[in-house]
Design an enzyme around this catalytic site. Structure first.
Site, PDB file in Angstrom:
ATOM      1  N   ASN A 208       1.673   7.761 -21.413  1.00  0.00           N
ATOM      2  CA  ASN A 208       0.750   8.889 -21.319  1.00  0.00           C
ATOM      3  C   ASN A 208       1.542  10.188 -21.359  1.00  0.00           C
ATOM      4  OD1 ASN A 208       1.535   9.584 -18.507  1.00  0.00           O
ATOM      5  ND2 ASN A 208       0.523   7.642 -18.012  1.00  0.00           N
ATOM      6  N   PRO A 303      -0.135  -3.466 -12.140  1.00  0.00           N
ATOM      7  CA  PRO A 303      -0.360  -3.400 -10.684  1.00  0.00           C
ATOM      8  C   PRO A 303      -0.904  -2.030 -10.258  1.00  0.00           C
ATOM      9  CG  PRO A 303       1.812  -4.304 -11.182  1.00  0.00           C
ATOM     10  CD  PRO A 303       1.271  -3.790 -12.466  1.00  0.00           C
ATOM     11  N   ASP A 304      -1.745  -2.025  -9.252  1.00  0.00           N
ATOM     12  CA  ASP A 304      -2.259  -0.791  -8.643  1.00  0.00           C
ATOM     13  C   ASP A 304      -1.323  -0.437  -7.486  1.00  0.00           C
ATOM     14  OD1 ASP A 304      -3.629   1.149  -7.114  1.00  0.00           O
ATOM     15  OD2 ASP A 304      -5.560   0.438  -7.878  1.00  0.00           O
ATOM     16  N   ILE A 305      -0.467   0.537  -7.699  1.00  0.00           N
ATOM     17  CA  ILE A 305       0.599   0.822  -6.744  1.00  0.00           C
ATOM     18  C   ILE A 305       0.051   1.286  -5.402  1.00  0.00           C
ATOM     19  CG2 ILE A 305       2.624   2.271  -6.294  1.00  0.00           C
ATOM     20  CD1 ILE A 305       3.089   2.308  -9.346  1.00  0.00           C
ATOM     21  N   PHE A 322      -2.914  11.146  -6.409  1.00  0.00           N
ATOM     22  CA  PHE A 322      -3.257  12.162  -7.399  1.00  0.00           C
ATOM     23  C   PHE A 322      -4.348  11.610  -8.297  1.00  0.00           C
ATOM     24  CE2 PHE A 322       0.277  14.411  -5.896  1.00  0.00           C
ATOM     25  CZ  PHE A 322       0.378  15.649  -6.529  1.00  0.00           C
ATOM     26  N   LYS A 336     -11.502   7.408  -4.914  1.00  0.00           N
ATOM     27  CA  LYS A 336     -10.130   6.930  -4.812  1.00  0.00           C
ATOM     28  C   LYS A 336      -9.624   7.007  -3.383  1.00  0.00           C
ATOM     29  CE  LYS A 336      -5.794   7.357  -7.427  1.00  0.00           C
ATOM     30  NZ  LYS A 336      -5.137   8.062  -8.563  1.00  0.00           N
ATOM     31  N   LYS A 340      -8.706   3.342  -1.655  1.00  0.00           N
ATOM     32  CA  LYS A 340      -7.282   3.084  -1.417  1.00  0.00           C
ATOM     33  C   LYS A 340      -6.831   3.584  -0.053  1.00  0.00           C
ATOM     34  CE  LYS A 340      -6.482   3.087  -6.364  1.00  0.00           C
ATOM     35  NZ  LYS A 340      -5.685   3.546  -7.518  1.00  0.00           N
TER      36      LYS A 340
END
Length: 410
Positions: A208, A303-305, A322, A336, A340
């Site tokens: 990105n 993976p979702d850190i 962020f 979010k 999380k």
């Protein structure tokens, strides 16, 4: 204020007369000011002027060694609590960025470990030149504080951005530096920055537009404020700020491994990176040729850190995320926060001019479960300090709660 030892480096520009006013202001506040001048600076203001104002001998030559028991530039640097260079000409900025030490101002800068504050002043076109802007960015990445010049009529006859900030403005920044310097001492902060890269074949990949500027600005600001900083960075063209522990990674999985490895040893996690959310299920081991037709790629999630951090973090740890969004910025960021279990999210609108990937400024809003705090458009360095101010307040409150609970159980 407590008396501080301030080095004032004066560059060779017409704005040097303002430095005399700054010197006078600092002395009136009780600071010990040692002035260093380039040879060109002495053509605009005589050293005697600064000597009279500072009540200290003015240093203009690297070969002037009044005390045989010490090396002048090393001794001055060791005593300094802050090094201010004002005005900083394009020439001085270029030397500082590239490690050139050919006069007392630049030689002292290389050995000085105190915070460096730079106040540029020059012609509007000179200030906007890509080389000058690149040099300033290098200095910011290394932790220098740059006070943007003001706009208005310039001595060269042009009107635009390039005027040295007023002495009162520079003094306000100096006061802020002394007020915040080392306020994060004792905190261990983990910052992620930049993009991640997921390879398709040996020459192609998915990534990105993140440049890492925001994460690197946070790391630089945290070091300046006394924190112990670990910077986990994807591939960027940036130089790691002096004083950080840099962990370089490429893929999202590598970034997660680095974060989880450091997690037990930090107080704060700031996830400013932009990890890629998906990768090819299988990587081609050779370059896919155009003659082979279109490749059939099956995608899987990376993976979702921050989700992994959520499952392993301790109650006293502060975690910040962020969110770069194209629409419904606050709503998506709040989702979010909840999903999380974050303390807050720094959110911004993708595509807004002057914000997001690759810019030197940002326009963000702090999003909590039950409130929002929008910030004006500002430099990423200023956003970094605002984030750290917010983190400091939240972490202190969490620490007090945990300490009270532990006291109640004892």
């Amino acid at each position: 204020m407590v008396k501080k030892h301030i080095l004032l480096g004066v560059g060779g520009g017409i704005a040097a007369y303002k430095s005399a006013a700054l010197c006078s202001l600092l002395v009136k506040q009780g600071h010990d000011v040692q002035v260093l001048m380039t040879e060109n600076a002495t053509k605009f203001v005589q050293p005697l002027t600064f000597q009279s104002l500072s009540r200290n001998p003015v240093v203009t030559s690297t070969f002037h060694e009044p005390n045989p028991a010490e090396i002048a530039h090393v001794a001055m640097a060791d005593r300094a609590d802050l090094y201010v260079i004002a005005p900083a000409t394009a020439n001085l900025i270029g030397k500082l960025a590239n490690g050139i030490a050919d006069d007392m101002v630049t030689t002292t800068a290389l050995v000085c470990q105190a915070p460096l504050l730079i106040a540029p002043a020059m012609n509007v076109h000179m200030y906007a030149h890509p080389a000058v802007q690149a040099n300033l960015e290098i200095l910011r990445q290394r932790g220098a504080i740059v006070i943007d010049p003001g706009s208005g009529p310039l001595a060269c006859g042009y009107t635009g951005k390039g005027r040295l900030a007023e002495p009162e403005e520079i003094n306000q920044v100096i006061e802020a530096v002394f007020a915040t310097h080392a306020d994060l001492k004792g905190l261990a902060i983990l910052v992620t920055a930049g993009p991640t890269v997921e390879d398709i074949d040996p020459v192609r990949f998915v990534s990105n537009g993140s440049t890492g500027k925001m994460g690197y600005a946070i790391a630089a600001a945290a070091v300046l404020r006394g924190a112990e900083v670990t910077l986990v960075s994807g591939p960027t063209h940036l130089t790691a700020p002096s004083g950080v522990k840099l962990v370089s990674v490429r893929s999202t999985e590598q970034m997660q491994d680095a974060v989880l490895s450091a997690l037990p040893h930090v107080d704060v996690v700031i996830g400013a990176a932009a990890p890629v959310d998906f990768r090819p299920a299988e990587r081609f081991d050779r370059k896919w040729k155009k003659s082979d037709g279109l490749p059939h790629v099956q995608w899987v999630q990376t993976p979702d850190i921050l989700a992994a951090v959520r499952s392993r973090k301790q109650a006293q740890q502060t975690v910040v995320g962020f969110a770069a969004e194209t629409n419904d910025v606050v709503e998506n960021a709040r989702r979010k926060v909840v999903q999380k279990d974050l303390d807050f999210v720094v959110a911004n609108q993708i595509g807004e001019e002057g914000a997001g990937f690759g810019t030197d400024t940002n326009h963000v809003v702090f999003v909590h479960r039950d409130k929002t705090q929008p910030l004006p458009m500002m430099s990423k360095s200023a956003v970094a300090d605002s984030i750290l101010d917010h983190v400091k307040s939240i972490h202190r409150s969490k620490r007090q709660i945990v300490d009270s609970e532990e006291l109640g159980r004892s």
